[in-house]
Design a protein around this motif. Structure first.
Motif, mmCIF file in Angstrom:
data_model
loop_
_atom_site.group_PDB
_atom_site.id
_atom_site.type_symbol
_atom_site.label_atom_id
_atom_site.label_comp_id
_atom_site.label_asym_id
_atom_site.label_seq_id
_atom_site.Cartn_x
_atom_site.Cartn_y
_atom_site.Cartn_z
ATOM 1 N N UNK A 21 0.851 -1.209 0.000
ATOM 2 C CA UNK A 21 0.000 0.000 0.000
ATOM 3 C C UNK A 21 0.877 1.246 0.000
ATOM 4 N N UNK A 22 0.510 2.236 -0.850
ATOM 5 C CA UNK A 22 1.394 3.399 -0.955
ATOM 6 C C UNK A 22 0.644 4.725 -0.819
ATOM 7 N N UNK A 23 -0.592 4.637 -0.294
ATOM 8 C CA UNK A 23 -1.307 5.881 -0.060
ATOM 9 C C UNK A 23 -2.311 5.643 1.059
ATOM 10 N N UNK A 24 -2.777 6.691 1.691
ATOM 11 C CA UNK A 24 -3.794 6.526 2.747
ATOM 12 C C UNK A 24 -5.015 5.794 2.217
ATOM 13 N N UNK A 25 -5.378 6.002 0.928
ATOM 14 C CA UNK A 25 -6.557 5.342 0.371
ATOM 15 C C UNK A 25 -6.307 3.848 0.202
ATOM 16 N N UNK A 26 -5.140 3.467 -0.323
ATOM 17 C CA UNK A 26 -4.918 2.039 -0.566
ATOM 18 C C UNK A 26 -4.745 1.277 0.742
#
Ligand code: PHE
Length: 337
Positions: A21-26
């Motif tokens: 995961x590489x973002x707050x959303x993912x």
């Protein structure tokens, strides 16, 4: 499916997804997929585990809890990482050590002047000032220096072109940069009835050849004490005590008979520096003619006067071998004081 294998697979896949995961959303999507309460992988897993036999249940249950905790922990730390705002390349990093401001120091001669005023103040001498631009009367005439005296020689003094000074005509008397602070003796006595006890510290100017111990501008401390019965013994005591106060108890000073037009008798004062005696100034008993010039009655008062070169004291205190260093403004030198 074998419950132990299912647990292992769940853990492996969850940790890989968290890592990826590489973002707050993912990372939020990963949380819903692997730890979501309503549906998702955790529910499926619980369904598989629900089928184990009652004997196996405590062991598998324990494993389930530790797998879920591991996934939970990994997820939370990744969430934290991803929620931190990215540092822009040119952003201010307040955690870096600061660069300390460069503080200046007072010039060594200024420090010496201040200490001299302090010492003489403790001895009861009032500190007074006088002008650097002087006239014949104060630099010479009232000091009993006659017209033909070599001290008045234009080659020994910085006379100014008076016509260049605003408001002065060509026919007016000459002015010069004072060659000695003895001018202040006259200025004080002209305006003050005896007794007087003053010192005056300031610059004097002489067209001397500049070398390690001479400069064309230097500082003097003038001292003057006048009263009903001031003596030569007092003069010697004051100078001894002064030298010890500034340079320490073991400083040796000596007095040599000399001549000045404004003192009688006169002495020259030397101090010991290493193997040599260095001249530090002149002194003596105020000449009756000087008292007359300022309106004092020489039958009623006596007095002593002295003029000391300030730089040489400063040089001895700090072991500075060359007076020129004091006026070159080399920051590497000045920073040491
Ligand atoms: N004015 C003298 C000089 O500059 C020093 C001095 C001062 C001597 C007072 C006697 C008394 O050389």
């Amino acid at each position: 499916m074998d419950p132990v294998a299912a647990l292992g697979e769940y853990q492996r896949e969850a940790l890989a997804a968290i890592e990826a995961a590489d973002s707050p959303e993912s990372i939020e999507a990963v949380r819903i997929e692997f730890l979501g309460k309503k549906k998702g992988r955790l529910r499926e897993l619980q369904a598989v585990l629900g089928q184990v036999s009652p004997e196996e249940r405590p062991v598998i249950g324990k494993q389930f809890n530790s797998v879920r905790n591991a996934v939970q922990t990994a997820l939370e730390s990744r969430q934290k990482q991803l929620s931190r705002p990215k540092q822009a390349a040119d952003a201010l990093d307040v955690t870096l050590p600061g660069s300390p401001p460069q503080l200046g120091t007072r010039h060594p001669v200024t420090q010496t002047l201040e200490e001299f005023r302090d010492i003489m103040g403790r001895f009861g001498f009032l500190v007074v000032d006088g002008p650097e631009l002087e006239d014949d009367q104060h630099n010479f005439a009232s000091l009993n220096i006659p017209e033909e005296h070599p001290a008045r020689d234009p080659l020994e003094n910085f006379y100014l072109a008076t016509a260049a000074i605003a408001g002065r005509g060509l026919d007016e008397p000459p002015v010069l940069l004072r060659s000695q602070t003895s001018t202040v003796q006259i200025r004080v006595m002209e305006h003050t009835p005896p007794p007087v006890r003053i010192v005056s510290l300031g610059r004097v100017y002489r067209p001397d050849t500049i070398d390690a111990t001479h400069h064309c501008m230097f500082h003097q401390m003038e001292g003057l004490m006048v009263g009903p019965d001031v003596t030569m013994a007092q003069l010697k005591t004051v100078l001894q005590l002064f030298a010890r106060a500034y340079l320490g108890e073991d400083v040796a000073i000596r007095f040599r008979p000399s001549f000045f037009p404004f003192t009688e008798p006169s002495v020259e004062v030397d101090m010991k520096w290493g193997d040599i005696w260095l001249e530090i100034g002149g002194a003596g008993m105020v000449d009756p003619n000087v008292f007359r010039a300022v309106g004092y009655n020489p039958d009623e008062v006596s007095g002593f006067a002295f003029g000391l070169g300030i730089e040489r004291f400063c040089m001895r205190r700090h072991n500075i071998p060359d007076i020129r260093w004091l006026y070159e403004n080399d920051i590497r030198f000045l920073q040491q004081f």
